[in-house]
Every structure is written in C-alpha cells, then in structure tokens.
Design an enzyme around this catalytic site. Sequence first.
Site, PDB file in Angstrom:
ATOM      1  N   GLU A  58       0.830  -1.197   0.000  1.00 48.61           N
ATOM      2  CA  GLU A  58       0.000   0.000   0.000  1.00 48.61           C
ATOM      3  C   GLU A  58       0.866   1.250   0.000  1.00 48.61           C
ATOM      4  OE1 GLU A  58      -4.151  -1.097   2.020  1.00 48.61           O
ATOM      5  OE2 GLU A  58      -2.452  -1.446   3.321  1.00 48.61           O
ATOM      6  N   CYS A  73       3.807   8.381   0.847  1.00 44.96           N
ATOM      7  CA  CYS A  73       4.274   7.467   1.888  1.00 44.96           C
ATOM      8  C   CYS A  73       4.304   6.064   1.291  1.00 44.96           C
ATOM      9  CB  CYS A  73       3.295   7.568   3.052  1.00 44.96           C
ATOM     10  SG  CYS A  73       3.629   6.415   4.386  1.00 44.96           S
ATOM     11  N   CYS A 119       5.270  -6.785   7.791  1.00 49.57           N
ATOM     12  CA  CYS A 119       6.407  -6.354   8.623  1.00 49.57           C
ATOM     13  C   CYS A 119       6.599  -7.386   9.727  1.00 49.57           C
ATOM     14  CB  CYS A 119       6.105  -4.988   9.252  1.00 49.57           C
ATOM     15  SG  CYS A 119       7.460  -4.332  10.267  1.00 49.57           S
ATOM     16  N   CYS A 153       4.987  -4.423  16.232  1.00 44.74           N
ATOM     17  CA  CYS A 153       4.635  -3.353  17.175  1.00 44.74           C
ATOM     18  C   CYS A 153       3.150  -3.544  17.520  1.00 44.74           C
ATOM     19  CB  CYS A 153       4.862  -1.986  16.548  1.00 44.74           C
ATOM     20  SG  CYS A 153       6.582  -1.681  16.120  1.00 44.74           S
ATOM     21  N   CYS A 197       0.223  -1.409  15.784  1.00 45.63           N
ATOM     22  CA  CYS A 197       0.271  -1.200  14.336  1.00 45.63           C
ATOM     23  C   CYS A 197      -0.415  -2.336  13.589  1.00 45.63           C
ATOM     24  CB  CYS A 197       1.739  -1.104  13.901  1.00 45.63           C
ATOM     25  SG  CYS A 197       1.943  -0.925  12.121  1.00 45.63           S
ATOM     26  N   GLY A 220       6.214  -1.928   6.706  1.00 42.61           N
ATOM     27  CA  GLY A 220       7.557  -2.495   6.735  1.00 42.61           C
ATOM     28  C   GLY A 220       8.581  -1.679   7.499  1.00 42.61           C
ATOM     29  N   GLU A 221       9.704  -2.332   7.815  1.00 41.51           N
ATOM     30  CA  GLU A 221      10.839  -1.671   8.458  1.00 41.51           C
ATOM     31  C   GLU A 221      11.906  -1.469   7.378  1.00 41.51           C
ATOM     32  OE1 GLU A 221      11.927  -0.079  11.117  1.00 41.51           O
ATOM     33  OE2 GLU A 221      13.926  -0.080  10.214  1.00 41.51           O
ATOM     34  N   SER A 257      12.049   6.213   7.882  1.00 41.42           N
ATOM     35  CA  SER A 257      11.618   6.092   9.271  1.00 41.42           C
ATOM     36  C   SER A 257      11.902   4.680   9.773  1.00 41.42           C
ATOM     37  CB  SER A 257      10.115   6.382   9.348  1.00 41.42           C
ATOM     38  OG  SER A 257       9.650   6.243  10.666  1.00 41.42           O
ATOM     39  N   SER A 264      11.094   6.088  15.215  1.00 43.20           N
ATOM     40  CA  SER A 264       9.842   5.854  15.953  1.00 43.20           C
ATOM     41  C   SER A 264      10.214   5.432  17.358  1.00 43.20           C
ATOM     42  CB  SER A 264       9.030   4.746  15.271  1.00 43.20           C
ATOM     43  OG  SER A 264       8.685   5.160  13.974  1.00 43.20           O
ATOM     44  N   LEU A 265       9.976   6.316  18.320  1.00 48.84           N
ATOM     45  CA  LEU A 265      10.446   6.056  19.686  1.00 48.84           C
ATOM     46  C   LEU A 265       9.300   5.548  20.567  1.00 48.84           C
ATOM     47  CD1 LEU A 265      13.121   6.238  21.145  1.00 48.84           C
ATOM     48  CD2 LEU A 265      12.625   8.600  21.699  1.00 48.84           C
ATOM     49  N   HIS A 266       8.271   6.356  20.743  1.00 47.52           N
ATOM     50  CA  HIS A 266       7.018   5.970  21.410  1.00 47.52           C
ATOM     51  C   HIS A 266       7.112   5.669  22.897  1.00 47.52           C
ATOM     52  CE1 HIS A 266       5.791   6.040  17.333  1.00 47.52           C
ATOM     53  NE2 HIS A 266       5.961   4.778  17.042  1.00 47.52           N
ATOM     54  N   ASN A 290      -3.969   6.215  15.502  1.00 45.20           N
ATOM     55  CA  ASN A 290      -5.076   5.899  14.604  1.00 45.20           C
ATOM     56  C   ASN A 290      -5.612   4.527  14.959  1.00 45.20           C
ATOM     57  OD1 ASN A 290      -4.750   8.260  12.914  1.00 45.20           O
ATOM     58  ND2 ASN A 290      -2.827   7.312  12.303  1.00 45.20           N
ATOM     59  N   CYS A 348      -1.199   6.381   9.398  1.00 45.73           N
ATOM     60  CA  CYS A 348      -0.105   5.578   9.945  1.00 45.73           C
ATOM     61  C   CYS A 348      -0.643   4.394  10.718  1.00 45.73           C
ATOM     62  CB  CYS A 348       0.701   6.377  10.963  1.00 45.73           C
ATOM     63  SG  CYS A 348       1.614   7.706  10.288  1.00 45.73           S
TER      64      CYS A 348
HETATM   65  N1  SAH Z   1       8.887   0.615  10.553  1.00 44.68           N
HETATM   66  C1  SAH Z   1       9.114   2.015  10.377  1.00 44.68           C
HETATM   67  C2  SAH Z   1       8.238   2.681   9.334  1.00 44.68           C
HETATM   68  C3  SAH Z   1       6.783   2.284   9.242  1.00 44.68           C
HETATM   69  S1  SAH Z   1       5.683   2.816  10.514  1.00 44.68           S
HETATM   70  C4  SAH Z   1       8.985   2.718  11.715  1.00 44.68           C
HETATM   71  O1  SAH Z   1       8.658   2.070  12.705  1.00 44.68           O
HETATM   72  O2  SAH Z   1       9.279   3.904  11.789  1.00 44.68           O
HETATM   73  C5  SAH Z   1       5.491   4.537  10.292  1.00 44.68           C
HETATM   74  C6  SAH Z   1       5.045   5.250  11.556  1.00 44.68           C
HETATM   75  O3  SAH Z   1       3.680   4.971  11.875  1.00 44.68           O
HETATM   76  C7  SAH Z   1       5.847   4.821  12.771  1.00 44.68           C
HETATM   77  O4  SAH Z   1       6.205   5.926  13.545  1.00 44.68           O
HETATM   78  C8  SAH Z   1       4.830   3.960  13.497  1.00 44.68           C
HETATM   79  O5  SAH Z   1       5.160   3.801  14.825  1.00 44.68           O
HETATM   80  C9  SAH Z   1       3.561   4.726  13.250  1.00 44.68           C
HETATM   81  N2  SAH Z   1       2.336   3.976  13.559  1.00 44.68           N
HETATM   82  C10 SAH Z   1       2.154   2.654  13.530  1.00 44.68           C
HETATM   83  N3  SAH Z   1       0.899   2.331  13.911  1.00 44.68           N
HETATM   84  C11 SAH Z   1       0.267   3.481  14.181  1.00 44.68           C
HETATM   85  C12 SAH Z   1      -1.064   3.813  14.576  1.00 44.68           C
HETATM   86  N4  SAH Z   1      -1.986   2.872  14.775  1.00 44.68           N
HETATM   87  N5  SAH Z   1      -1.365   5.116  14.731  1.00 44.68           N
HETATM   88  C13 SAH Z   1      -0.434   6.080  14.483  1.00 44.68           C
HETATM   89  N6  SAH Z   1       0.817   5.843  14.103  1.00 44.68           N
HETATM   90  C14 SAH Z   1       1.175   4.552  13.947  1.00 44.68           C
END
Ligand code: SAH
Length: 355
Positions: free
Chosen positions: A84, A97, A104, A108, A111, A154-155, A186, A209-211, A286, A328
């Site tokens: 996608e 994007c 992936c 996470c 996601c 994907g990563e 990212s 992506s830290l979180h 989201n 995202c």
């Molecule tokens: N694997 C890479 C790139 C893909 S994810 C990464 O982790 O950066 C792209 C971004 O979307 C990341 O910051 C991820 O944490 C975020 N993301 C994943 N699920 C999400 C969700 N449900 N709501 C908002 N952001 C999300």
Amino acid sequence: MDLNRVNALLADWGEPAYRRRQVADAAYRGLAASWDDVSVLPRALRARLAEAEPLAQLEVTGVQRAADGTIKAGLRTRDGFPVEAVAMRHRNRRTVCVSSQSGCPLACTFCATGAMGLGRNLSAGEISEQVVALARLLREQGERASNVVMMGMGEPFLNYDAVLAACRTLNDPGGFGLGARQIAISTAGWVPGIERLTTEPMQVKLALSLHAPNDELRTTLMPVTRRFPLARVMAACRSYREATRRRIFVEYLLLDGVNDSDQLAGELAGLLGRDGGFHVNLIAYNPTASEYRASPPQRVAAFAAQLARRGIPASYRRSHGQDIDAACGQLAVSGAAELRRRRRRRTAPVPPVSR
Ligand code: SAH
C-alpha cells in the site's frame, strides 16, 4: 522496473547511451505505465524490454480518496503480495508514503501492519514504482509528488539495500529528481541501519519511531527493543548526528494512559537532551484492531508543554486519511487477509503480469 537493471540491459544489448535518458524520462517524467507507450523507443526494443523487465510491476488493485485529499493505492506485486502507498496533502506539499516490505516482522503492538507479519521484502523497483503510481494519480488532478517518506508498511532498514537504491533513483536528477532532503526514512530503531545510513553520501532525512523513553515500556509497545535497547539506539543516533550534522525526527505516538504522562514527557526530554539534535513529532494514534486509544487533546497539550519547558522542540502531527484506513499504522487493515491467502498459496506458480 529497476532502473539499474534496465541500464545494465541496455548496455549489454549495445544500445546507444542516449537510450538511458529516454527510458528514465519516459518512466519518471512521462510516468509511462508500459513499454508499449514509450514511442521514442524502437518497437523491437520495447518488446525486448517488456520481456526482460516490465515497466510497471505493481498492479493497482484499488484507489481510495479521503475527505481531506489523501489518496491511498492498493497495489499487488507480480507474485501476489499486497503493498500500500498513500499520498497526503500538507499545505502546498504532496507527500507520498511508501512501503518497504509487504507486511512487517517487527510486531509493534499498536500497528495494523505489525499484526499481519512479514510477506517479503520489496525490490528497489517495487519501492520507487509506488511513487510513480501515486504521481500518476496526482497528475490526474494537476498535482505533483514533492516529498517521499518510507513510512508505509515495513521496516526500511530490514531491506536496506533496496530502500537506498530506490532513494537514489528518486533522487537522481535523471530519474524522479526529488531533493535528498525531500526523502525521509523512518525506522523502529534497527541499529545496523542507522549505522549504515551514517556513512551514506546521500543526505536523506532520518526519523526514529520512539514511542516510549525507557526499555521496559517500549518493549511492551515495540518488541524490537529487546534486540536493540534504547541505549544502543540512542548511541547510534548520536554518532549519526555527529557525522552528518543533521537532526533526527523522533516520532512519538500518544496512547491514552500508556505513554502520555507528564513524568514520561520529562523522561523523554532527558533521553533526548537539550542540544537541539532532535525534533519530536507527537502523533495521534489511529485506531486499529488493538486496544489502545488516542490521548485526549488536553493530555497531548500537556505532554507538548512538558517537552517545551525542557527545551525540546515538538510539533503535533495531524492524521491523514483516517476515514479510508490510510493513516499511519492502518495500512494493511485490508491487506492482511490477502497476505494470509497468499501464504497458503505460497507453492502456487507466479501469476503472469497483469496490465
Ligand atoms: N517501521 C518504520 C516505518 C513504518 S511505521 C517505523 O517504525 O518507523 C510509520 C510510523 O507509523 C511509525 O512511527 C509507526 O510507529 C507509526 N504507527 C504505527 N501504527 C500506528 C497507529 N496505529 N497510529 C499512528 N501511528 C502509527
């Protein structure tokens, strides 16, 4: 198509050097979808190319348009894997994007793509072609792709070579011609990728992506933390900054009651330090199938205020295309079923190219 491969074929076949320019112009400026349409090339060469390296290798399976102008394209590789890609609108920019993998493996917990598991790595051609596919859709409404982010499924650093090759084609003035600074990668914190990017001559942007600001909490959200604890991720980021003098964009998804307290904001500020090397993008969660909820607006504001007080630059990123699951972490809400079917059929023969 893979531009490097096509260039190598043209050389092998003893074609004159100007053919390379004609091919790149047709693919990345003309946005041609098939060699048949590239009428500057002799008919026999078009047929030969179609046989060896089809121009469009991703089939468009569906296009959705959201109320805010976001466009999502469902695509499929020739061997049936779902991909996608999304075009978002920010003021006068159009950011595309793209996915680096079908699915992936990092799982996470917040996601949707993580829930589907890994299908396979995408090739360089399949990655750059997503930009071309979206650029075609944008052209229909008089718009152009101005930025690219590797933030789809994907990563990217688990597919480093293909991702960087795609970035080079997108950046090449004879290719798609985007500025390197208009391209961002990212990562979930895959340290070997951060280390390799540190030595890369091309100046693409890096987002992390830290979180969560500590390993214990982060492991519950991002299991990859077990493999690469924050101490290693942050050390790689510091080396990257010292070598490149570029700042790093930190993504921090705000989850209600999970990672959005004032105390954690303070801890995050401590982790990043106050030297201005990081810019934090606070992201709204989201909805996916997981049990998390987005932090309420007052909490987002309080978290941002804590960061500001500690001298950490931060902004709040609005979500795009939520109503079509294009935001995202929502990619692959629809692709997951397809990937499961694909896995069951893994032994099936490769389907023919569909046009
Ligand atoms: N694997 C890479 C790139 C893909 S994810 C990464 O982790 O950066 C792209 C971004 O979307 C990341 O910051 C991820 O944490 C975020 N993301 C994943 N699920 C999400 C969700 N449900 N709501 C908002 N952001 C999300």
